[in-house]
Write a protein that holds these residues in place. Structure first.
Motif, PDB file in Angstrom:
ATOM      1  N   ASN A 174     -25.295  -6.649 -58.799  1.00 17.47           N
ATOM      2  CA  ASN A 174     -25.606  -7.708 -59.459  1.00 17.47           C
ATOM      3  C   ASN A 174     -26.420  -8.789 -58.680  1.00 17.47           C
TER       4      ASN A 174
ATOM      5  N   ALA B  54     -14.176  -1.658 -56.399  1.00 15.82           N
ATOM      6  CA  ALA B  54     -15.188  -1.381 -57.319  1.00 15.82           C
ATOM      7  C   ALA B  54     -15.964  -2.563 -58.063  1.00 15.82           C
ATOM      8  N   GLU B  55     -15.289  -3.778 -58.272  1.00 17.31           N
ATOM      9  CA  GLU B  55     -15.653  -4.774 -58.999  1.00 17.31           C
ATOM     10  C   GLU B  55     -16.589  -5.551 -58.127  1.00 17.31           C
ATOM     11  N   LEU B  56     -16.105  -5.660 -56.794  1.00 18.91           N
ATOM     12  CA  LEU B  56     -16.941  -6.309 -55.783  1.00 18.91           C
ATOM     13  C   LEU B  56     -18.368  -5.820 -55.495  1.00 18.91           C
ATOM     14  N   GLN B  57     -18.299  -4.407 -55.458  1.00 19.17           N
ATOM     15  CA  GLN B  57     -19.388  -3.526 -55.180  1.00 19.17           C
ATOM     16  C   GLN B  57     -20.259  -3.843 -56.683  1.00 19.17           C
ATOM     17  N   ASN B  58     -19.793  -3.857 -57.760  1.00 19.60           N
ATOM     18  CA  ASN B  58     -20.553  -4.201 -58.731  1.00 19.60           C
ATOM     19  C   ASN B  58     -21.149  -5.513 -58.647  1.00 19.60           C
ATOM     20  N   SER B  59     -20.355  -6.504 -58.499  1.00 20.72           N
ATOM     21  CA  SER B  59     -21.069  -7.894 -58.227  1.00 20.72           C
ATOM     22  C   SER B  59     -22.065  -7.842 -57.240  1.00 20.72           C
TER      23      SER B  59
ATOM     24  N   GLN C  63      -9.587  -0.956 -57.523  1.00 22.27           N
ATOM     25  CA  GLN C  63     -10.176  -1.637 -58.405  1.00 22.27           C
ATOM     26  C   GLN C  63     -11.209  -2.761 -58.181  1.00 22.27           C
ATOM     27  N   LEU C  64     -10.451  -3.701 -57.226  1.00 27.91           N
ATOM     28  CA  LEU C  64     -11.040  -4.770 -56.643  1.00 27.91           C
ATOM     29  C   LEU C  64     -12.462  -4.433 -55.807  1.00 27.91           C
TER      30      LEU C  64
END
Ligand SMILES: [Zn+2]
Length: 117
Positions: free
Chosen positions: A25, A17-22, A14-15
């Motif tokens: 952005n 995926a969130e980092l990839q998303n950030s 999950q982390l």
């Protein structure tokens, strides 16, 4: 024990995926900033060109040759400054970034061309 490993793994996924998303952005924001900076430079140059043009029109009408020369060297210095900050001032590319500060013969032509057409 194996449940802990599994939830740790899920958490890391999950982390990630969130980092990839950030990261995505961040990339988009950088791109937007670049576009804004280039647009701003383009507008600055356009503004300067128009002001120069108005000045020229006025100078042709009523100024002595000496002050016309001074005005010209002033606007040339402005173009030189923008060029040295890393942007094109030539007609085809003006306002866009000079990648790795590559020299541009067209820009130099615009800045250093002989006065008087
Ligand atoms: Zn150029």
């Amino acid at each position: 024990m194996s449940m802990d490993k599994r939830s740790l793994y899920d958490g890391l996924n999950q982390l990630e995926a969130e980092l990839q998303n950030s990261l995505n952005n961040l990339g988009e924001m950088k791109q937007s900033l670049q576009e804004i900076v280039e647009k701003n430079t383009t507008l600055e140059l356009e503004n300067q060109r128009l002001r120069e043009h108005i000045r020229e029109l006025n100078l042709v009408a009523d100024a002595p040759a000496e002050s016309a020369k001074q005005e010209l060297s002033k606007s040339r210095m402005n173009l030189e400054k923008i060029y040295e900050e890393g942007f094109h001032v030539c007609y085809d590319l003006y306002g866009s970034r000079r990648e790795h500060d590559e020299p541009c013969a067209f820009c130099l032509e615009v800045i250093y061309r002989e006065s008087g057409k």
